[in-house]
Scaffold this active site. Structure first.
Site, short mmCIF file in Angstrom:
data_model
loop_
_atom_site.label_atom_id
_atom_site.label_comp_id
_atom_site.label_asym_id
_atom_site.label_seq_id
_atom_site.Cartn_x
_atom_site.Cartn_y
_atom_site.Cartn_z
N GLY A 51 0.69 -21.24 -31.86
CA GLY A 51 0.23 -19.86 -31.80
C GLY A 51 -1.24 -19.76 -31.42
O GLY A 51 -1.76 -20.61 -30.73
N LEU A 52 -1.89 -18.73 -31.93
CA LEU A 52 -3.30 -18.48 -31.64
C LEU A 52 -3.57 -18.41 -30.15
O LEU A 52 -4.52 -18.98 -29.65
CB LEU A 52 -4.20 -19.55 -32.27
CG LEU A 52 -4.29 -19.54 -33.80
CD1 LEU A 52 -5.25 -20.62 -34.26
CD2 LEU A 52 -4.76 -18.20 -34.32
N CYS A 53 -2.67 -17.74 -29.44
CA CYS A 53 -2.94 -17.57 -28.02
C CYS A 53 -2.73 -16.11 -27.64
O CYS A 53 -2.16 -15.79 -26.61
CB CYS A 53 -2.10 -18.51 -27.18
SG CYS A 53 -0.37 -18.53 -27.62
N GLY A 54 -3.21 -15.21 -28.48
CA GLY A 54 -3.15 -13.80 -28.17
C GLY A 54 -1.72 -13.29 -28.09
O GLY A 54 -0.84 -13.78 -28.79
#
Lengths: 288, 140
Positions: free
Chosen positions: A87-90
């Site tokens: 994750g952590l990709c907008g």
């Protein structure tokens, strides 16, 4: 108003977060460059593949491959969905899933069922929660996936198509426009639709097939589909890195703003405490 | 001067060769084939083996391919090389594995949601621990 010490610990913790996000931003930036190189390196293959398939469409083959023929009745469709592992990709994955759901809606209205093949654990998680029929899955391909990792996953879908379990196959992945923009794309894999016969260009020739047309075309078509999926996976990685870079940059900037605001509040609190102390001393002295 | 044609050898992950050649010798499934310019259109799978090319000027080069597809047009030869070792059984096994993974993923209790839940519980436990430590300190 929060006391000085409280604000100071808050600043400290935000600073730590900022350090992490800016480190992640830099890592994503360097990975993105590598992913872009890989994208460029794999392009000649898919270009040549497309060319050969194009030639085939113009050749007068005595054998028509099932992948080239449109099926009139569509009872069930398949989607190959390429998502990220982490994750952590907008909004990258969510936008992609939304595109899938949109294109699925039309099928659902016609009463057509859907089978999924998910590449990447985010997609698997999402469609599992949707109670979708995931018939093949792969994840943890890393930053440099090889076509090896995809053969089995794709074959499940191709077999389903061959057996008539699905009548259309779609590929869903993010298109790398540039670092700032990634657009989800749903494209039809099967039947191969990009090939349109143009009457004026028809030449009357055919290939020599060794050993025979069916075997050669089977081989070629499988590779063609695999190369498209592979290209999608590679492109999606570049998208993931770009999206993460942007998201982490935004997070670092936000952390900076927050720190500035808290610093101001801290200074004010400190000043207020000093002023109060002085006034207490002064009033104490005056009372004496 | 000898007649020449264009030759491209590409694999999914990189481009292996691109240039003007006089002859291409490739290991087709039915035996080795030598392609000269103006060969008629042909398409055939390749066995793993060596592709020998004679470049313009007579210099020879050989490239190993682990199978693939050879396409011949009168003035263009294209070799789509595989990077993977392929066999029907191997592909089948890989497919089965992918299916198994899907089933497992559906059964698996440790999906994303569960992970989030576990993380929340962990945070709760950590907070409780901190609280206990604080109380102990106060008592001392």
């Amino acid at each position: 108003m929060a006391s000085g010490k409280e604000i100071r610990t808050k600043i400290k913790s935000i600073q730590n977060t900022q350090k992490i996000t800016s480190a992640m931003e830099m890592v994503a930036a360097s990975k993105m460059r590598k992913a872009q190189d890989r994208m460029a390196a794999s392009r000649p293959y898919s270009d040549k593949m497309r060319q050969v398939i194009h030639h085939l469409a113009f050749a007068h083959t005595e054998y028509k491959h099932p992948y080239l023929l449109d099926r009139e009745e569509v009872k069930r469709v398949g989607y190959i969905i390429i998502s990220t592992d982490r994750g952590l990709c907008g909004g990258l994955n969510i936008n992609l899933f939304k595109a899938v759901l949109n294109s699925m809606k039309d099928w659902a209205q016609q009463g057509v069922g859907v089978d999924y093949c998910t590449i990447g654990s985010k997609g698997t998680g999402f469609f599992k929660r949707m109670k979708g029929d995931i018939i093949s899955q792969t994840s943890q391909l890393g930053d440099a996936p090889s076509i090896n990792d995809l053969i089995g996953t794709v074959k499940v879908m191709l077999d389903a198509y061959n057996e008539g379990k699905i009548d259309r196959l779609y590929l869903v992945h993010n298109d790398f426009v540039n670092t700032m923009t990634q657009t989800p794309q749903v494209s039809q894999l099967l039947p191969v639709s990009s090939i349109k016969e143009e009457d004026e260009l028809k030449h009357h020739w055919d290939y020599i097939y060794e050993p025979d047309a069916k075997e050669v075309l089977d081989n070629l078509m499988i590779r063609y589909i695999e190369s498209l999926v592979y290209q999608g996976v590679i492109e999606n990685i570049a998208c993931e890195m770009a999206a993460r870079m942007i998201a982490m940059k935004a997070a670092s900037d936000n952390a900076g703003n927050l720190i500035d605001e808290l610093q101001l509040a801290y200074n004010k609190a400190r000043q207020a405490a000093i002023t109060q102390e002085i006034s207490e001393i002064v009033s104490g002295a005056a009372a004496v | 001067m000898a007649m020449t044609m264009h030759c491209d050898i590409v694999s999914a992950e990189t481009e292996l060769f691109s240039g003007t050649v006089e002859v291409v010798v490739a290991p087709a499934v039915r035996g080795e084939v030598g392609i000269y310019p103006r060969h008629t259109q042909m398409i055939t799978p390749l066995k793993p083996g060596e592709v020998r090319i004679t470049k313009q000027g007579g210099e020879e080069e050989s490239i190993y391919v682990s199978g693939g597809i050879l396409e011949v047009q009168p003035h263009v030869v294209t070799i789509l090389s595989d990077t993977a070792v392929r066999a029907h059984d191997l592909d089948e096994a890989a497919a089965l594995e992918a299916q198994k993974r899907a089933e497992q993923a559906l059964k698996d209790k440790t999906g994303d949601m569960e992970e989030a839940e576990a993380l929340a519980k962990l945070a709760e436990a950590a907070a409780q621990l901190q609280m206990i430590q604080k109380i102990r300190k106060q008592r001392k």
